[in-house]
Design a protein around this motif. Structure first.
Motif, mmCIF file in Angstrom:
data_model
loop_
_atom_site.group_PDB
_atom_site.id
_atom_site.type_symbol
_atom_site.label_atom_id
_atom_site.label_comp_id
_atom_site.label_asym_id
_atom_site.label_seq_id
_atom_site.Cartn_x
_atom_site.Cartn_y
_atom_site.Cartn_z
ATOM 1 N N GLY A 1 51.058 9.018 69.695
ATOM 2 C CA GLY A 1 52.500 9.304 69.795
ATOM 3 C C GLY A 1 52.720 10.737 70.265
ATOM 4 O O GLY A 1 53.515 11.003 71.176
ATOM 5 N N ASN B 1 50.269 10.674 63.964
ATOM 6 C CA ASN B 1 50.235 9.576 64.921
ATOM 7 C C ASN B 1 49.824 10.199 66.258
ATOM 8 O O ASN B 1 50.658 10.646 67.041
ATOM 9 C CB ASN B 1 51.618 8.932 65.012
ATOM 10 C CG ASN B 1 51.563 7.619 65.754
ATOM 11 O OD1 ASN B 1 50.759 7.451 66.674
ATOM 12 N ND2 ASN B 1 52.409 6.691 65.363
ATOM 13 N N TYR C 1 55.124 3.662 66.983
ATOM 14 C CA TYR C 1 55.315 5.064 67.395
ATOM 15 C C TYR C 1 56.706 5.615 67.106
ATOM 16 O O TYR C 1 56.944 6.802 67.309
ATOM 17 C CB TYR C 1 55.023 5.209 68.895
ATOM 18 C CG TYR C 1 53.599 4.890 69.229
ATOM 19 C CD1 TYR C 1 52.562 5.720 68.817
ATOM 20 C CD2 TYR C 1 53.265 3.737 69.953
ATOM 21 C CE1 TYR C 1 51.239 5.416 69.104
ATOM 22 C CE2 TYR C 1 51.945 3.428 70.245
ATOM 23 C CZ TYR C 1 50.944 4.276 69.813
ATOM 24 O OH TYR C 1 49.632 3.971 70.088
#
Length: 220
Positions: free
Chosen positions: A160, A157, A194
């Motif tokens: 993130g 991610n 996230y």
């Protein structure tokens, strides 16, 4: 620059307020005149700041000119960045591109589409996260709708991770390194995207400024 309250664009001088030799007393109606003019230069003649958005624009102006008193009234911490949220097409990106121009003496931030960060990661891997964890000022555009990152079979991610790096930097520099972002997602959707850890860091990194859910799509 003798008088920082004045900005010249296209041969026209705009006063954003009054300068007493030490500080500028900003005048919001004057700032609006300037923003409408600058917006047309940047985005074309159709650009305008809509009456229904003035409250948001005022909040953001108070933040950028560091009007401590009005920031306090609006629950905005001038040391944090801005997370500007609102529905698609309400003008978030244009505003963040535009508002940095009212404070030419402040360090500018770069607008970076989040999908570009992910694409970069997919080509270059973790170097990308390191690059955005540097001391430049950024505004990450369209947070939360970027594709997932994948590098040599490893999923990440990416935004993130970038936000976690930006948070570390924010703490290390005691708030001197600013990060901003725009998003179409609400708090719950951001947490879903996230995870809880990033979401709690985002609370410390950003002031949330939100358009009304019913804000119209200006692109139509």
């Amino acid at each position: 620059m003798d008088n920082p309250s004045k900005i010249t664009e296209g041969g026209v001088e705009y006063a954003l307020g009054n300068f007493d030799g030490k500080s500028i007393l900003y005048d919001f109606p004057k700032i609006l005149i300037y923003l409408n003019a600058k917006g047309k230069l940047l985005f074309g003649d159709k650009f305008k700041i809509y009456d229904q958005d003035e409250a948001i624009v005022l909040k953001l102006c108070n933040y950028f000119v560091r009007d401590k008193e009005n920031c306090k009234k609006n629950g905005i911490d001038p040391e944090k960045g801005i997370l500007l949220s609102g529905p698609v097409g309400c003008g978030k990106t244009s505003l963040m591109k535009l508002l940095r121009h009212i404070v030419p003496l402040q360090r500018p931030y770069e607008m970076i589409p989040c999908r570009n960060v992910t694409f970069s990661f997919n080509h270059l891997g973790f170097k990308t996260v390191e690059e955005y964890g540097n001391t430049k000022f950024y505004c990450f555009d369209d947070l939360g709708v970027e594709p997932a990152g994948r590098f040599y079979g490893k999923d990440l991610n990416v935004m993130g991770e970038v936000l976690l790096s930006r948070y570390e930097l924010f703490v290390q520099t005691k708030g001197k390194v600013k990060t901003h972002a725009t998003t179409n997602l609400n708090a719950e959707e951001l947490e879903e995207r996230y995870g809880n850890r990033v979401r709690s860091r985002m609370r410390e990194l950003f002031n949330l400024v939100a358009f009304d859910k019913g804000a119209e799509d200006k692109r139509k």
